[in-house]
Design a protein around this motif. Structure first.
Motif, short mmCIF file in Angstrom:
data_model
loop_
_atom_site.label_atom_id
_atom_site.label_comp_id
_atom_site.label_asym_id
_atom_site.label_seq_id
_atom_site.Cartn_x
_atom_site.Cartn_y
_atom_site.Cartn_z
N LYS A 168 42.95 40.22 54.15
CA LYS A 168 43.62 39.13 54.87
C LYS A 168 43.64 39.41 56.38
CE LYS A 168 48.02 36.63 55.05
NZ LYS A 168 49.39 36.52 54.46
N LEU A 169 43.90 40.65 56.76
CA LEU A 169 43.93 41.01 58.17
C LEU A 169 42.56 40.89 58.80
CD1 LEU A 169 45.88 42.09 60.37
CD2 LEU A 169 45.13 44.39 59.73
N ASP A 172 41.51 37.12 59.40
CA ASP A 172 42.34 36.31 60.30
C ASP A 172 41.67 36.21 61.66
OD1 ASP A 172 44.27 35.02 61.74
OD2 ASP A 172 45.93 36.26 61.00
N LYS A 173 41.15 35.02 61.99
CA LYS A 173 40.42 34.84 63.24
C LYS A 173 41.35 34.77 64.44
CE LYS A 173 36.52 32.49 61.08
NZ LYS A 173 35.67 31.26 61.05
N THR A 174 42.59 34.49 64.21
CA THR A 174 43.53 34.43 65.34
C THR A 174 43.97 35.84 65.76
OG1 THR A 174 45.39 34.16 63.80
CG2 THR A 174 44.34 32.16 64.63
N GLN A 175 44.24 36.69 64.79
CA GLN A 175 44.67 38.04 65.12
C GLN A 175 43.49 38.96 65.42
OE1 GLN A 175 47.43 39.78 62.35
NE2 GLN A 175 48.64 37.91 62.15
N LYS A 176 42.43 38.84 64.61
CA LYS A 176 41.23 39.66 64.77
C LYS A 176 41.59 41.15 64.89
CE LYS A 176 38.27 36.13 66.82
NZ LYS A 176 37.38 35.76 67.95
N GLN A 177 42.12 41.66 63.79
CA GLN A 177 42.51 43.07 63.74
C GLN A 177 41.75 43.77 62.62
OE1 GLN A 177 46.70 43.91 63.75
NE2 GLN A 177 47.19 42.18 65.11
#
Length: 393
Positions: A168-169, A172-177
């Protein structure tokens, strides 16, 4: 005459007639006659011509008055009864020997049968005892294996939870972690359920389904540990480049890698159509924001040669010029190695999660084989082992 002769012969055979004395050989004198009972052997002779040792009384021994046969012996002369008695004893002895032989033979047969029955009973009893002991041990083994399966399932579920969080992490294209802790977390999880746990176990009373699930679970756990190690190594390898890419993207920095060259000798094809040629910037141009600052001359490598071309400002395309390719459009068509491995890493994580969770039941009435996840295998196996430990099917 014939009837009379037969009677005489019968009496002679029964010992009732007096035996005819044998005449002595010529030249010898006959011994003095000694009065004796008719039919008795002469004194000094115990049988047919055998001398009696000195001191041994001659003649039949008297019956004991207390003997039940004493009255019979008193009613008949001993001289008549002795030969008949001797003959009856010989016949009776033969019958006794034959009867004893038959008894011994029958006894041997009975003893042999009894021996076989005893051995058979002991063997069957031993087998029954061994089978009973085996079932008792099997129930204890089933209880121990259930504990190991339940402990393995807890670790498997923990692994799946951590993998799902990492997937999931990463997506996530917004967090990009990057899930930087996932490699260490997977390294600390070891699902311990190998074939060594089955050594020395008794499987009496195990159902076919439970036995099959048991061996399938050993294989699945082994494959799961191998896949987990591969994912852990991949995470360790990709952590630095992916982290750097995500950091650059989060800061708004971009890198121009390629430009399109126009004009010159290669600016048109044979039909007169304008063409563009892709060339790599040398070195790449980094910028932040939406608009890069381009130098008046763009240096690039085209077909193995370093060229310097002015940036296009408009006008005729016959003159040599260069236009840069936006990073986003190029990544969409030709993703970089780093971006490609990010996608591949996400696929690998998802595959391992599906291996644990299973494919799930199909929607609708479509009939198809569904591969069980290893956690569902563990649930079914635990229930089967619980029934075996309780002695139920």
């Amino acid at each position: 005459m014939a009837e009379e002769k037969k009677k005489i012969d019968l009496k002679a055979r029964l010992g009732k007639g007096a035996p005819t004395p044998t005449p002595p050989p010529a030249g010898t004198s006959a011994p003095a006659a000694v009065p004796s009972a008719p039919g008795a052997p002469p004194p000094g002779i115990s049988g047919p011509g055998l001398p009696v040792p000195p001191g041994v009384p001659v003649g039949p021994a008297p019956f004991d008055p207390t003997n039940p046969l004493a009255a019979v012996a008193a009613a008949r002369p001993m001289s008549v009864a002795a030969p008949a008695q001797s003959q009856r004893i010989e016949v009776d002895e033969m019958a006794v020997q034959q009867a004893a032989g038959r008894a011994r033979k029958t006894g041997f047969i009975i003893a042999f049968i009894a021996l076989l029955l005893g051995i058979g009973a002991g063997f069957v009893g031993g087998q029954a005892k061994e089978a009973g002991d085996g079932r008792t041990q099997a129930r204890g083994d089933a209880a121990d294996l259930k504990k190991s399966v339940d402990a393995a399932k807890l670790k498997i579920d923990d692994m799946a939870t951590k993998l799902e969080a990492g997937e999931k992490l990463l997506a996530d294209k917004t967090q990009k972690q990057f899930p930087k802790d996932l490699a260490n977390q997977l390294g600390g999880i070891n699902v311990d359920f190998s074939g060594e746990l089955l050594a020395g176990r008794r499987f009496s009373g195990f159902s076919k389904d439970t036995s099959k699930l048991l061996f399938d679970f050993v294989t699945s756990v082994s494959a799961l540990n191998d896949h987990k190690t591969a994912i852990k190594n991949l995470l360790t390898k990709l952590e630095k480049p992916i982290t750097e890419q995500f950091a650059a993207s989060a800061s708004g920095a971009h890198s121009i890698q390629y430009v399109a060259l126009f004009g010159g000798t290669s600016g048109k094809d044979s039909a007169g159509n304008f063409t563009g040629n892709l060339a790599a910037l040398n070195p790449p141009l980094s910028f932040t924001g939406d608009a890069p600052t381009l130098p008046p001359d763009i240096k690039a490598n085209f077909s193995g040669q370093n060229v310097s071309v002015p940036k296009y400002k408009g006008g005729n395309l016959n003159d040599p010029s260069a236009v840069y390719i936006t990073p986003g459009s190029f990544e969409a068509v030709c993703p970089s190695d780093t971006k490609s491995v990010v996608a591949q890493l996400g696929i690998k994580l998802h595959d391992l999660i599906m291996e644990i969770r299973g494919e799930g039941k199909p929607v609708g009435e479509i009939v198809q084989d569904v591969k069980l996840g290893i956690d569902e295998q563990a649930d079914l196996l635990s229930k089967g082992l619980e029934k075996t430990a309780a002695g139920t099917k």
